[in-house]
Scaffold this active site. Structure first.
Site, PDB file in Angstrom:
ATOM      1  N   TYR A 151      36.259  38.269  31.996  1.00  0.00           N
ATOM      2  CA  TYR A 151      37.512  39.556  33.496  1.00  0.00           C
ATOM      3  C   TYR A 151      36.974  39.945  34.522  1.00  0.00           C
ATOM      4  CZ  TYR A 151      42.187  40.873  35.130  1.00  0.00           C
ATOM      5  OH  TYR A 151      43.248  41.067  35.849  1.00  0.00           O
ATOM      6  N   ALA A 152      36.591  40.639  34.080  1.00  0.00           N
ATOM      7  CA  ALA A 152      36.132  41.890  35.049  1.00  0.00           C
ATOM      8  C   ALA A 152      35.204  40.713  36.068  1.00  0.00           C
ATOM      9  CB  ALA A 152      35.087  42.880  34.395  1.00  0.00           C
TER      10      ALA A 152
END
Length: 290
Positions: A151-152
């Site tokens: 996600y990051a």
């Protein structure tokens, strides 16, 4: 009384729930006509309201994006596209070693490539209006927590793409803004912990030994924090202002955690930042119950 902007359209992707839904309704309350991207007819029925026109928009489907562009081109009121708010996203968290590659790719398709596809299709409209692109990133686009690698990664990439785009289209009169929310109370944030725990249950015994406690403690920490996180409506008010102000900054944080973490991540050495995030993780969990 709200100020009328009857000649302006705003596109908000991911507008069925959470920040997107709240932003669509906030902009409509301010007098804009919002094209609210949703993925199903059921979501469209729920989203429809005064000033909010749902459009079927899965940003990974080229035909949906082209349909959105045609809707803007064929607008019966010949209204201009004032802003594009790229908000759609998914969040599936697990350790880098454990998360299957197809789930890595799925997150990049939605959180990065889908937004790029929408931008490419709608930039001609934004040039004509000298409009604004708002990319909803995350505090995770600056500081990556354990198990948030995929996600990051999508958010780090969106930050970089936004910087390049901003420098490319500045002379064309188009503004590009990044919004970096921290903890915001949304369905996606609430459900991401359940997804992580489901993935953890399917890990091998060796991966359970290596990562099981880390996953459980991270999920518990985030769940505790979300109870006092920023409401979606407050985030929406800020995003609506950013999208429609004449001279926005290049970046905005949302929430106290983002306002604290983002500058630290840019200033502190990596090892020291690791310790800061670890301490923050422990404080979110509260006192031990063991």
């Amino acid at each position: 009384m709200p100020v009328s902007h009857k000649n302006d359209l705003v596109v908000v992707s991911g507008a069925s729930t959470g920040i997107g839904a709240a932003t669509a309704h906030e902009l409509a309350a301010r007098g804009y006509h919002v094209l609210a991207g949703v993925r199903t007819d059921r979501e469209a029925d729920a989203a429809r309201a005064a000033g909010v026109e749902p459009v079927i928009l899965d940003i990974t489907v080229p035909e949906h994006i082209k349909g959105l562009a045609e809707r803007i081109s064929d607008d019966p009121g010949r209204r201009r596209l004032r802003a594009l708010i790229n908000n759609a996203g998914i969040e599936i968290n697990a350790p880098v070693e454990v998360l299957p590659l197809d789930l890595w790719r799925q997150q990049f398709e939605v959180n990065l490539f889908g937004h790029i596809a929408v931008i490419q299709e709608l930039l001609p409209h934004l040039r004509r209006s000298r409009g604004t692109i708002v990319n909803i990133s995350s505090v995770g686009g600056v500081a990556a927590l354990p198990i948030f690698g995929a996600y990051a990664g999508t958010k780090f990439a969106l930050e970089a793409a936004s910087d390049s785009l901003r420098r490319e289209v500045k002379a064309q009169g188009v503004q590009v803004v990044v919004v970096q929310p921290g903890g915001v109370r949304t369905d996606m944030a609430a459900h991401s912990g359940d997804i992580s725990l489901e993935l953890a249950d399917r890990m091998s015994p060796e991966h359970q030994r290596l990562y099981g406690d880390l996953i459980k403690s991270t999920v518990a920490s985030n769940a505790a924090f979300l109870k006092r996180a920023l409401p979606a409506e407050k985030a929406a008010a800020r995003i609506a202002h950013v999208a429609t102000t004449a001279r926005p900054r290049t970046r905005y944080t949302l929430g106290t955690d983002a306002a604290f973490t983002v500058p630290l991540a840019r200033l502190l050495p990596d090892r020291l930042m690791d310790r800061v995030l670890s301490a923050s993780h422990r404080s979110r969990q509260g006192p031990s119950t063991h």
